[in-house]
Design a protein around this motif. Sequence first.
Motif, PDB file in Angstrom:
ATOM      1  N   ALA A  69       0.827  -1.216   0.000  1.00 36.56           N
ATOM      2  CA  ALA A  69       0.000   0.000   0.000  1.00 36.56           C
ATOM      3  C   ALA A  69       0.861   1.266   0.000  1.00 36.56           C
ATOM      4  O   ALA A  69       0.528   2.246  -0.662  1.00 36.56           O
ATOM      5  N   LEU A  70       1.964   1.250   0.746  1.00 36.30           N
ATOM      6  CA  LEU A  70       2.808   2.446   0.846  1.00 36.30           C
ATOM      7  C   LEU A  70       4.023   2.378  -0.079  1.00 36.30           C
ATOM      8  O   LEU A  70       4.878   3.259  -0.041  1.00 36.30           O
ATOM      9  N   ASP A  71       4.087   1.339  -0.901  1.00 32.92           N
ATOM     10  CA  ASP A  71       5.169   1.177  -1.872  1.00 32.92           C
ATOM     11  C   ASP A  71       6.532   1.218  -1.188  1.00 32.92           C
ATOM     12  O   ASP A  71       7.413   2.017  -1.531  1.00 32.92           O
ATOM     13  N   LEU A  72       6.700   0.340  -0.199  1.00 34.29           N
ATOM     14  CA  LEU A  72       7.909   0.328   0.626  1.00 34.29           C
ATOM     15  C   LEU A  72       8.949  -0.695   0.188  1.00 34.29           C
ATOM     16  O   LEU A  72      10.033  -0.750   0.774  1.00 34.29           O
ATOM     17  N   VAL A 100       9.530   3.215   8.065  1.00 34.67           N
ATOM     18  CA  VAL A 100       8.148   2.972   7.641  1.00 34.67           C
ATOM     19  C   VAL A 100       7.279   4.156   8.061  1.00 34.67           C
ATOM     20  O   VAL A 100       6.500   4.682   7.254  1.00 34.67           O
ATOM     21  N   ALA A 101       7.422   4.609   9.290  1.00 28.11           N
ATOM     22  CA  ALA A 101       6.668   5.774   9.766  1.00 28.11           C
ATOM     23  C   ALA A 101       7.066   7.022   8.982  1.00 28.11           C
ATOM     24  O   ALA A 101       6.208   7.843   8.633  1.00 28.11           O
ATOM     25  N   ALA A 102       8.360   7.152   8.672  1.00 30.95           N
ATOM     26  CA  ALA A 102       8.825   8.318   7.905  1.00 30.95           C
ATOM     27  C   ALA A 102       8.192   8.328   6.515  1.00 30.95           C
ATOM     28  O   ALA A 102       7.750   9.373   6.030  1.00 30.95           O
ATOM     29  N   ARG A 103       8.127   7.169   5.867  1.00 30.36           N
ATOM     30  CA  ARG A 103       7.511   7.082   4.534  1.00 30.36           C
ATOM     31  C   ARG A 103       6.015   7.401   4.611  1.00 30.36           C
ATOM     32  O   ARG A 103       5.480   8.094   3.755  1.00 30.36           O
ATOM     33  N   ALA A 104       5.351   6.909   5.646  1.00 28.39           N
ATOM     34  CA  ALA A 104       3.924   7.197   5.810  1.00 28.39           C
ATOM     35  C   ALA A 104       3.703   8.705   5.964  1.00 28.39           C
ATOM     36  O   ALA A 104       2.782   9.264   5.364  1.00 28.39           O
ATOM     37  N   ARG A 105       4.555   9.357   6.760  1.00 32.10           N
ATOM     38  CA  ARG A 105       4.439  10.825   6.922  1.00 32.10           C
ATOM     39  C   ARG A 105       4.707  11.534   5.609  1.00 32.10           C
ATOM     40  O   ARG A 105       4.003  12.477   5.242  1.00 32.10           O
ATOM     41  N   GLU A 106       5.727  11.088   4.888  1.00 28.92           N
ATOM     42  CA  GLU A 106       6.079  11.686   3.591  1.00 28.92           C
ATOM     43  C   GLU A 106       4.910  11.614   2.613  1.00 28.92           C
ATOM     44  O   GLU A 106       4.651  12.546   1.863  1.00 28.92           O
ATOM     45  N   LEU A 107       4.200  10.497   2.642  1.00 19.47           N
ATOM     46  CA  LEU A 107       3.042  10.315   1.759  1.00 19.47           C
ATOM     47  C   LEU A 107       1.809  11.068   2.252  1.00 19.47           C
ATOM     48  O   LEU A 107       0.865  11.253   1.495  1.00 19.47           O
ATOM     49  N   ARG A 132      -3.420  12.185   2.433  1.00 18.60           N
ATOM     50  CA  ARG A 132      -3.799  13.567   2.131  1.00 18.60           C
ATOM     51  C   ARG A 132      -3.392  13.857   0.701  1.00 18.60           C
ATOM     52  O   ARG A 132      -2.213  13.718   0.361  1.00 18.60           O
ATOM     53  N   PRO A 133      -4.344  14.251  -0.148  1.00 18.05           N
ATOM     54  CA  PRO A 133      -3.994  14.500  -1.550  1.00 18.05           C
ATOM     55  C   PRO A 133      -2.941  15.603  -1.675  1.00 18.05           C
ATOM     56  O   PRO A 133      -2.955  16.574  -0.913  1.00 18.05           O
ATOM     57  N   MET A 134      -2.022  15.391  -2.603  1.00 15.14           N
ATOM     58  CA  MET A 134      -1.000  16.393  -2.864  1.00 15.14           C
ATOM     59  C   MET A 134      -1.612  17.537  -3.654  1.00 15.14           C
ATOM     60  O   MET A 134      -2.539  17.340  -4.452  1.00 15.14           O
ATOM     61  N   GLU A 135      -1.105  18.709  -3.414  1.00  9.41           N
ATOM     62  CA  GLU A 135      -1.555  19.866  -4.185  1.00  9.41           C
ATOM     63  C   GLU A 135      -1.011  19.727  -5.605  1.00  9.41           C
ATOM     64  O   GLU A 135       0.142  19.369  -5.792  1.00  9.41           O
TER      65      GLU A 135
END
Length: 140
Positions: A69-72, A100-107, A132-135
């Motif tokens: 799901a997070l493409d890890l 993993v948490a860092a990638r989730a925050r980044e996404l 959260r959708p990216m602008e």
Amino acid sequence: MPSPRRQDPTSNLRLGVDLVDVHAIEDSLAEFGDRFVHRIFSTHEVEVSSGSPKRLAARFAAKEALIKALDLAEIGVDWRNIEVRGDAAGRPGMRLAGNVAARARELGAHDILLSMSHEGSLAMATVIAQIRPMEPAATG
């Protein structure tokens, strides 16, 4: 047509699904014992699973589903940085740590939903991560 693994950066949902053969977990437990268990699962996960190969297989599937799901897959994951935990009502959830948490925050992942099941020799898990959708990029 884009690759099926590719994620749309403007999408607000990401999905991961995994299916695990319980016998493969049994074989790993028999061959590697505690070394396998402590490499993949947290102390909490082992306690909650009571050593049941079916329950461990479902948790393994949950970790794999989150990786999808997070493409890890490309960043390298310490399996224990993905922990399956139940909430006060008994619903399964996930606690993330490290990269993993860092990638989730980044996404921008702000909610991760998990469903797990096992039947016979199969265990499965589905993860939906709300992002959260990216602008959209400004063009000018």
